[in-house]
Design an enzyme around this catalytic site. Sequence first.
Site, PDB file in Angstrom:
ATOM      1  N   ARG A 141       1.530 -10.817   6.887  1.00  0.00           N
ATOM      2  CA  ARG A 141       1.190  -9.348   5.905  1.00  0.00           C
ATOM      3  C   ARG A 141       2.363  -8.560   6.245  1.00  0.00           C
ATOM      4  O   ARG A 141       2.662  -8.225   7.372  1.00  0.00           O
ATOM      5  CB  ARG A 141       0.136  -8.619   6.448  1.00  0.00           C
ATOM      6  CG  ARG A 141      -1.431  -9.401   6.354  1.00  0.00           C
ATOM      7  CD  ARG A 141      -2.387  -8.588   6.507  1.00  0.00           C
ATOM      8  NE  ARG A 141      -2.521  -7.972   8.044  1.00  0.00           N
ATOM      9  CZ  ARG A 141      -2.843  -8.236   9.364  1.00  0.00           C
ATOM     10  NH1 ARG A 141      -3.529  -9.498   9.240  1.00  0.00           N
ATOM     11  NH2 ARG A 141      -2.615  -7.754  10.178  1.00  0.00           N
TER      12      ARG A 141
ATOM     13  N   ARG B  43      -9.635   0.099  15.549  1.00  0.00           N
ATOM     14  CA  ARG B  43      -9.674   0.775  14.097  1.00  0.00           C
ATOM     15  C   ARG B  43     -11.021   0.183  13.225  1.00  0.00           C
ATOM     16  O   ARG B  43     -12.113   0.827  13.151  1.00  0.00           O
ATOM     17  CB  ARG B  43      -8.437   0.432  13.309  1.00  0.00           C
ATOM     18  CG  ARG B  43      -8.529   1.445  12.253  1.00  0.00           C
ATOM     19  CD  ARG B  43      -6.858   1.417  11.622  1.00  0.00           C
ATOM     20  NE  ARG B  43      -6.199   0.069  11.286  1.00  0.00           N
ATOM     21  CZ  ARG B  43      -5.025  -0.082  10.752  1.00  0.00           C
ATOM     22  NH1 ARG B  43      -4.317   0.938  10.535  1.00  0.00           N
ATOM     23  NH2 ARG B  43      -4.595  -1.198  10.494  1.00  0.00           N
TER      24      ARG B  43
ATOM     25  N   LYS C 298       0.663  -1.167  -0.012  1.00  0.00           N
ATOM     26  CA  LYS C 298       0.053   0.004  -0.027  1.00  0.00           C
ATOM     27  C   LYS C 298       0.941   1.282   0.028  1.00  0.00           C
ATOM     28  O   LYS C 298       2.118   1.022   0.296  1.00  0.00           O
ATOM     29  CB  LYS C 298      -0.965  -0.189   1.278  1.00  0.00           C
ATOM     30  CG  LYS C 298      -0.116   0.009   2.699  1.00  0.00           C
ATOM     31  CD  LYS C 298      -1.213  -0.362   3.735  1.00  0.00           C
ATOM     32  CE  LYS C 298      -0.655  -0.568   4.922  1.00  0.00           C
ATOM     33  NZ  LYS C 298      -1.034   0.320   5.937  1.00  0.00           N
TER      34      LYS C 298
ATOM     35  N   TYR D  60      14.218  31.547   3.932  1.00  0.00           N
ATOM     36  CA  TYR D  60      13.177  32.199   4.460  1.00  0.00           C
ATOM     37  C   TYR D  60      13.184  32.451   6.023  1.00  0.00           C
ATOM     38  O   TYR D  60      13.582  31.621   6.744  1.00  0.00           O
ATOM     39  CB  TYR D  60      11.859  31.396   4.187  1.00  0.00           C
ATOM     40  CG  TYR D  60      11.245  31.470   2.785  1.00  0.00           C
ATOM     41  CD1 TYR D  60      10.974  32.562   2.027  1.00  0.00           C
ATOM     42  CD2 TYR D  60      11.270  30.069   2.105  1.00  0.00           C
ATOM     43  CE1 TYR D  60      10.484  32.384   0.645  1.00  0.00           C
ATOM     44  CE2 TYR D  60      10.928  30.054   0.794  1.00  0.00           C
ATOM     45  CZ  TYR D  60      10.547  31.244   0.067  1.00  0.00           C
ATOM     46  OH  TYR D  60      10.182  31.253  -1.128  1.00  0.00           O
TER      47      TYR D  60
ATOM     48  N   CYS E  77      12.882  25.005   1.754  1.00  0.00           N
ATOM     49  CA  CYS E  77      11.977  25.673   0.976  1.00  0.00           C
ATOM     50  C   CYS E  77      11.256  24.567   0.186  1.00  0.00           C
ATOM     51  O   CYS E  77      11.461  23.334   0.443  1.00  0.00           O
ATOM     52  CB  CYS E  77      12.538  26.380  -0.224  1.00  0.00           C
ATOM     53  SG  CYS E  77      13.960  27.493   0.358  1.00  0.00           S
ATOM     54  N   MET E  78      10.201  24.985  -0.379  1.00  0.00           N
ATOM     55  CA  MET E  78       9.058  23.753  -1.011  1.00  0.00           C
ATOM     56  C   MET E  78       9.999  22.959  -2.298  1.00  0.00           C
ATOM     57  O   MET E  78       9.749  21.775  -2.121  1.00  0.00           O
ATOM     58  CB  MET E  78       8.140  24.780  -2.075  1.00  0.00           C
ATOM     59  CG  MET E  78       7.085  23.660  -2.468  1.00  0.00           C
ATOM     60  SD  MET E  78       6.052  24.600  -3.522  1.00  0.00           S
ATOM     61  CE  MET E  78       5.138  25.630  -2.370  1.00  0.00           C
ATOM     62  N   ASP E  79      11.058  23.638  -2.989  1.00  0.00           N
ATOM     63  CA  ASP E  79      11.745  22.837  -4.014  1.00  0.00           C
ATOM     64  C   ASP E  79      13.235  22.797  -3.689  1.00  0.00           C
ATOM     65  O   ASP E  79      13.923  22.233  -4.457  1.00  0.00           O
ATOM     66  CB  ASP E  79      11.329  23.386  -5.233  1.00  0.00           C
ATOM     67  CG  ASP E  79      10.050  23.756  -5.339  1.00  0.00           C
ATOM     68  OD1 ASP E  79       9.278  23.018  -5.383  1.00  0.00           O
ATOM     69  OD2 ASP E  79       9.770  25.063  -5.250  1.00  0.00           O
TER      70      ASP E  79
ATOM     71  N   HIS F 167      -5.341  -6.970  13.649  1.00  0.00           N
ATOM     72  CA  HIS F 167      -3.958  -6.437  13.468  1.00  0.00           C
ATOM     73  C   HIS F 167      -3.625  -5.966  14.952  1.00  0.00           C
ATOM     74  O   HIS F 167      -4.480  -5.419  15.801  1.00  0.00           O
ATOM     75  CB  HIS F 167      -4.467  -5.194  12.757  1.00  0.00           C
ATOM     76  CG  HIS F 167      -3.258  -4.508  12.144  1.00  0.00           C
ATOM     77  ND1 HIS F 167      -2.059  -5.108  11.638  1.00  0.00           N
ATOM     78  CD2 HIS F 167      -2.835  -3.219  12.455  1.00  0.00           C
ATOM     79  CE1 HIS F 167      -1.112  -4.039  11.466  1.00  0.00           C
ATOM     80  NE2 HIS F 167      -1.484  -2.947  11.845  1.00  0.00           N
TER      81      HIS F 167
HETATM   82  C1  PLP Z   1      -4.012  -4.379   8.600  1.00  0.00           C
HETATM   83  C2  PLP Z   1      -2.313  -4.095   8.353  1.00  0.00           C
HETATM   84  N1  PLP Z   1      -1.659  -5.323   8.343  1.00  0.00           N
HETATM   85  C3  PLP Z   1      -0.435  -5.249   8.029  1.00  0.00           C
HETATM   86  C4  PLP Z   1       0.460  -4.073   7.973  1.00  0.00           C
HETATM   87  C5  PLP Z   1       1.922  -3.994   7.648  1.00  0.00           C
HETATM   88  O1  PLP Z   1       2.549  -3.572   8.789  1.00  0.00           O
HETATM   89  P1  PLP Z   1       4.188  -3.507   8.790  1.00  0.00           P
HETATM   90  O2  PLP Z   1       4.495  -2.546   7.744  1.00  0.00           O
HETATM   91  O3  PLP Z   1       4.389  -2.926  10.401  1.00  0.00           O
HETATM   92  O4  PLP Z   1       4.426  -4.944   8.693  1.00  0.00           O
HETATM   93  C6  PLP Z   1      -0.264  -2.939   8.049  1.00  0.00           C
HETATM   94  C7  PLP Z   1       0.512  -1.632   8.019  1.00  0.00           C
HETATM   95  O5  PLP Z   1       0.028  -0.560   8.351  1.00  0.00           O
HETATM   96  C8  PLP Z   1      -1.657  -2.942   8.341  1.00  0.00           C
HETATM   97  O6  PLP Z   1      -2.433  -1.773   8.354  1.00  0.00           O
END
Ligand code: PLP
Length: 372
Positions: free
Chosen positions: A222, A138, A40, A267, A313-315, A169
């Site tokens: 995960r 969550r 993600k 700045y 700065c921005m850039d 989680h």
């Molecule tokens: C539901 C869930 N599973 C797994 C992960 C992966 O976690 P990590 O990057 O700490 O391994 C995340 C990360 O935010 C998550 O939200």
Amino acid sequence: MVVARHRGTKITVDLGAIKANIRTVLHTLPADQKLFAVVKANAYGHGLVPVAYAAKEAGATGFCVAVIDEGVALREAGLNEPILILGVNPVTEAPYIAANDLSVAVGSLEFLQEALPLLAEQGLRLNVHLALDTGMGRIGFRQPEAVRQAEEFMRAHAEQFRFEGVFTHFATADMVDTTYFNHQKQAFHKLVGALDELPPYVHVTNSAASLWHQQTAGNMIRFGIAMYGLNPSGREMAPTYALRPALSLTSEVVHVKKITAGDSVGYGKTYTAGQDEWIGTVPMGYADGWLRRLQGFKVLVDGEECEIVGRVCMDQFMIRLPHAVKLGTKVTLIGRDGDAQITAQDVADYVGTIHYEILCGLSHRVPRVYRD
Ligand SMILES: Cc1ncc(COP(=O)(O)O)c(C=O)c1O
């Protein structure tokens, strides 16, 4: 979205490191454990599609994303493995999720009930992972009875739902104190105990659990931040297997000048030279994810630490050089230069956050280049 390809600032991603981190964790796990690569947020800033392909090559058999569009992007890139969307989605999107053969986290019976007619209308079947809230607070089911109802509902409507997984989680798997972790583990077993039959995927393990709680539960992990080579606990606990950071961030000096005592930089005139000084300008700024709060932080030039002077700065930002350097001299913001190294953790410590946020904040304007 414009990528600044004609500028000397770039992120280099070592796909070999990503693959090595996956292979390392797979070696530490029982053979029947599957690994879904968490890609993600543009693979935590590393680049969604190249990372996904590297992860697949190293043994990932599925992917986790946060939003539908990330999943669709993986499908469009030709990846056919299971893709789980970890976040909650509008129920009206259920047919679109199903049509793209994505899997989705579901945390309420209402979602299933409202999705049913939408899916039935189009003859679609949705892959569902029930999210259990064991203490993260969550998303997810909190009561065994509600879990049982969701399972029954899916089995009663098996044409529209495939019960593919169940997960939770952990909120504190990266902390030395395991009290809350153990509480969540127990809560998970209680909620899962309400199911008649386990789905194909049972998963609770994130990077931290893979490092410090290997015997926890489930048949899939995960795997997120540790895949990118970073320690999920920051500096709190030592990793139990080797991690190789995959990302480096470099730029170059594009302007050099000598200033004299009393001259100011940037700045707000927040930096004034106390003596004659060499100042270099670096083409990277907060629009690239290099935070304004990094004034005073050090970057590497020819293996030597140089302070960021004046506000970012921005850039662009300015650094104090030990002497004049040639234009085009490399500047390392994250990574190694000779014996010296700056880590994403160093950057995070300086601005009071976690390395996840630093990496995810590196903007799309910075080109990603890949080596293996
Ligand atoms: C539901 C869930 N599973 C797994 C992960 C992966 O976690 P990590 O990057 O700490 O391994 C995340 C990360 O935010 C998550 O939200």
